[in-house]
Design a protein around this motif. Structure first.
Motif, PDB file in Angstrom:
ATOM      1  N   LYS A  55      -2.573  42.558  13.562  1.00  0.00           N
ATOM      2  CA  LYS A  55      -2.163  42.463  12.157  1.00  0.00           C
ATOM      3  C   LYS A  55      -0.811  41.773  12.033  1.00  0.00           C
ATOM      4  O   LYS A  55      -0.545  41.072  11.049  1.00  0.00           O
ATOM      5  CB  LYS A  55      -2.095  43.860  11.551  1.00  0.00           C
ATOM      6  CG  LYS A  55      -1.605  43.886  10.114  1.00  0.00           C
ATOM      7  CD  LYS A  55      -1.571  45.313   9.569  1.00  0.00           C
ATOM      8  CE  LYS A  55      -1.028  45.351   8.144  1.00  0.00           C
ATOM      9  NZ  LYS A  55      -0.979  46.738   7.613  1.00  0.00           N
ATOM     10  N   TYR A  56       0.033  41.947  13.024  1.00  0.00           N
ATOM     11  CA  TYR A  56       1.385  41.400  12.988  1.00  0.00           C
ATOM     12  C   TYR A  56       1.550  40.183  13.899  1.00  0.00           C
ATOM     13  O   TYR A  56       2.661  39.697  14.081  1.00  0.00           O
ATOM     14  CB  TYR A  56       2.382  42.485  13.399  1.00  0.00           C
ATOM     15  CG  TYR A  56       2.306  43.702  12.514  1.00  0.00           C
ATOM     16  CD1 TYR A  56       3.075  43.802  11.358  1.00  0.00           C
ATOM     17  CD2 TYR A  56       1.443  44.754  12.815  1.00  0.00           C
ATOM     18  CE1 TYR A  56       2.997  44.909  10.538  1.00  0.00           C
ATOM     19  CE2 TYR A  56       1.344  45.866  11.991  1.00  0.00           C
ATOM     20  CZ  TYR A  56       2.122  45.939  10.855  1.00  0.00           C
ATOM     21  OH  TYR A  56       2.031  47.039  10.030  1.00  0.00           O
ATOM     22  N   TRP A 152       5.070  40.528   9.178  1.00  0.00           N
ATOM     23  CA  TRP A 152       3.959  40.730   8.235  1.00  0.00           C
ATOM     24  C   TRP A 152       4.313  40.191   6.858  1.00  0.00           C
ATOM     25  O   TRP A 152       3.489  39.554   6.199  1.00  0.00           O
ATOM     26  CB  TRP A 152       3.613  42.214   8.128  1.00  0.00           C
ATOM     27  CG  TRP A 152       2.445  42.452   7.225  1.00  0.00           C
ATOM     28  CD1 TRP A 152       1.130  42.458   7.556  1.00  0.00           C
ATOM     29  CD2 TRP A 152       2.490  42.686   5.801  1.00  0.00           C
ATOM     30  NE1 TRP A 152       0.346  42.684   6.448  1.00  0.00           N
ATOM     31  CE2 TRP A 152       1.160  42.824   5.359  1.00  0.00           C
ATOM     32  CE3 TRP A 152       3.520  42.795   4.883  1.00  0.00           C
ATOM     33  CZ2 TRP A 152       0.837  43.059   4.025  1.00  0.00           C
ATOM     34  CZ3 TRP A 152       3.208  43.020   3.548  1.00  0.00           C
ATOM     35  CH2 TRP A 152       1.878  43.156   3.129  1.00  0.00           C
ATOM     36  N   LEU A 153       5.543  40.420   6.413  1.00  0.00           N
ATOM     37  CA  LEU A 153       5.955  39.948   5.097  1.00  0.00           C
ATOM     38  C   LEU A 153       5.928  38.428   5.021  1.00  0.00           C
ATOM     39  O   LEU A 153       5.458  37.856   4.028  1.00  0.00           O
ATOM     40  CB  LEU A 153       7.363  40.460   4.782  1.00  0.00           C
ATOM     41  CG  LEU A 153       7.917  40.114   3.385  1.00  0.00           C
ATOM     42  CD1 LEU A 153       7.028  40.710   2.297  1.00  0.00           C
ATOM     43  CD2 LEU A 153       9.345  40.620   3.237  1.00  0.00           C
ATOM     44  N   ASP A 155       4.011  36.427   6.777  1.00  0.00           N
ATOM     45  CA  ASP A 155       2.607  36.034   6.751  1.00  0.00           C
ATOM     46  C   ASP A 155       1.989  36.260   5.377  1.00  0.00           C
ATOM     47  O   ASP A 155       1.231  35.436   4.869  1.00  0.00           O
ATOM     48  CB  ASP A 155       1.820  36.822   7.789  1.00  0.00           C
ATOM     49  CG  ASP A 155       2.107  36.350   9.209  1.00  0.00           C
ATOM     50  OD1 ASP A 155       2.838  35.357   9.355  1.00  0.00           O
ATOM     51  OD2 ASP A 155       1.600  36.966  10.150  1.00  0.00           O
ATOM     52  N   HIS A 156       2.297  37.401   4.780  1.00  0.00           N
ATOM     53  CA  HIS A 156       1.731  37.743   3.476  1.00  0.00           C
ATOM     54  C   HIS A 156       2.190  36.751   2.411  1.00  0.00           C
ATOM     55  O   HIS A 156       1.396  36.315   1.575  1.00  0.00           O
ATOM     56  CB  HIS A 156       2.146  39.161   3.100  1.00  0.00           C
ATOM     57  CG  HIS A 156       1.591  39.623   1.790  1.00  0.00           C
ATOM     58  ND1 HIS A 156       0.249  39.930   1.619  1.00  0.00           N
ATOM     59  CD2 HIS A 156       2.181  39.818   0.573  1.00  0.00           C
ATOM     60  CE1 HIS A 156       0.047  40.300   0.369  1.00  0.00           C
ATOM     61  NE2 HIS A 156       1.189  40.239  -0.284  1.00  0.00           N
ATOM     62  N   GLN A 157       3.448  36.375   2.451  1.00  0.00           N
ATOM     63  CA  GLN A 157       3.966  35.417   1.477  1.00  0.00           C
ATOM     64  C   GLN A 157       3.301  34.053   1.649  1.00  0.00           C
ATOM     65  O   GLN A 157       2.958  33.391   0.668  1.00  0.00           O
ATOM     66  CB  GLN A 157       5.482  35.295   1.630  1.00  0.00           C
ATOM     67  CG  GLN A 157       6.240  36.540   1.183  1.00  0.00           C
ATOM     68  CD  GLN A 157       7.727  36.452   1.469  1.00  0.00           C
ATOM     69  OE1 GLN A 157       8.155  35.674   2.325  1.00  0.00           O
ATOM     70  NE2 GLN A 157       8.516  37.235   0.769  1.00  0.00           N
ATOM     71  N   LYS A 159       0.321  33.508   2.971  1.00  0.00           N
ATOM     72  CA  LYS A 159      -1.078  33.635   2.570  1.00  0.00           C
ATOM     73  C   LYS A 159      -1.206  33.596   1.054  1.00  0.00           C
ATOM     74  O   LYS A 159      -2.112  32.958   0.500  1.00  0.00           O
ATOM     75  CB  LYS A 159      -1.664  34.931   3.112  1.00  0.00           C
ATOM     76  CG  LYS A 159      -3.155  35.091   2.839  1.00  0.00           C
ATOM     77  CD  LYS A 159      -3.677  36.370   3.484  1.00  0.00           C
ATOM     78  CE  LYS A 159      -5.169  36.540   3.221  1.00  0.00           C
ATOM     79  NZ  LYS A 159      -5.688  37.792   3.838  1.00  0.00           N
ATOM     80  N   THR A 160      -0.284  34.258   0.365  1.00  0.00           N
ATOM     81  CA  THR A 160      -0.304  34.264  -1.097  1.00  0.00           C
ATOM     82  C   THR A 160      -0.095  32.859  -1.644  1.00  0.00           C
ATOM     83  O   THR A 160      -0.770  32.433  -2.597  1.00  0.00           O
ATOM     84  CB  THR A 160       0.779  35.204  -1.642  1.00  0.00           C
ATOM     85  OG1 THR A 160       0.524  36.534  -1.171  1.00  0.00           O
ATOM     86  CG2 THR A 160       0.784  35.205  -3.160  1.00  0.00           C
ATOM     87  N   TYR A 188      -3.105  33.997  11.293  1.00  0.00           N
ATOM     88  CA  TYR A 188      -3.346  34.970  12.347  1.00  0.00           C
ATOM     89  C   TYR A 188      -4.077  34.334  13.510  1.00  0.00           C
ATOM     90  O   TYR A 188      -5.041  33.604  13.328  1.00  0.00           O
ATOM     91  CB  TYR A 188      -4.194  36.132  11.819  1.00  0.00           C
ATOM     92  CG  TYR A 188      -3.486  36.962  10.798  1.00  0.00           C
ATOM     93  CD1 TYR A 188      -2.485  37.828  11.180  1.00  0.00           C
ATOM     94  CD2 TYR A 188      -3.812  36.874   9.452  1.00  0.00           C
ATOM     95  CE1 TYR A 188      -1.829  38.596  10.246  1.00  0.00           C
ATOM     96  CE2 TYR A 188      -3.157  37.635   8.509  1.00  0.00           C
ATOM     97  CZ  TYR A 188      -2.159  38.501   8.907  1.00  0.00           C
ATOM     98  OH  TYR A 188      -1.515  39.256   7.975  1.00  0.00           O
TER      99      TYR A 188
END
Length: 206
Positions: A55-56, A152-153, A155-157, A159-160, A188
């Motif tokens: 996940k990370y 993770w943050l 990656d999330h940004q 992806k968004t 990922y």
């Protein structure tokens, strides 16, 4: 001179475990309590990382200070007798050339394995045995958790941003392409298939 015989030294070194060591268990239990889940010793990844957190996008290596030469500087042109010990890595005087060569190989292998992992899209975290002493333990575990959450943050940004670009939220093609590039850079890492040889960690006991 060493206080123990070469035979005793050999027996002591041979008895040291390479898996499920005390430092590794400390990291596993500390991360589990903080909500992180991981798999152990992935055989398909270079170096067989001690912990793998997909996940990370992160591999964690828990290194013994002696075996991996923590803070030891090994110039290629130095004689074994000229290499200085550090507070957490004291090289035996008996058969010193052998131990220096072994530590050198370990350090070079560590560097190459982490280089290969980075090229595959993984982050690498090295945790040293001395950083898990009681006085430093909680600080070290908190630092690992902070780093994982930061990854993770990011990656999330990314992806968004990619999802917004695909949905036409970005006003121009240049911005959409920038979002795609950023997402690809942090996407990922994918494995060919789930590997049953990489066990899912059961809940760690306190």
């Amino acid at each position: 001179m060493d206080k123990i015989s070469p035979e005793q030294r050999h027996a002591n070194m041979a008895a040291i475990r390479s898996k499920d060591t005390k430092p590794e268990l400390i990291v596993r239990r500390g991360l589990w309590k903080r909500g992180f889940r991981y798999r152990l010793n992935h055989k398909r990844l270079p170096g067989h990382p001690d912990l793998v957190l997909r996940k990370y996008r992160t591999c964690i290596f828990v290194n013994g200070c002696f075996w991996h030469g923590h803070h030891i500087h090994l110039p290629s042109d130095d004689l074994p007798s000229a290499i200085e010990n550090t507070a957490c890595c004291k090289i035996p005087r008996t058969n010193r050339a052998f131990w220096v060569a072994k530590i050198r190989r370990n350090k070079e292998r560590d560097k190459e394995e982490q280089r290969r992992l980075t090229a595959m899209g993984w982050h690498c975290i090295t945790v040293w045995e001395c950083e898990l002493k009681p006085k430093k333990r909680e600080e070290t575990l908190a630092s690992i958790a902070f780093t994982l959450n930061h990854i993770w943050l990011q990656d999330h940004q990314a992806k968004t941003a990619m999802e917004r670009a695909q949905n036409g939220a970005c006003p121009d093609s240049a911005e959409r392409e920038q979002a795609r590039t950023k997402f690809k850079a942090v996407a990922y890492p994918k494995l060919e298939e789930e590997d049953s040889s990489m066990p899912m960690a059961a809940e760690e006991q306190a």
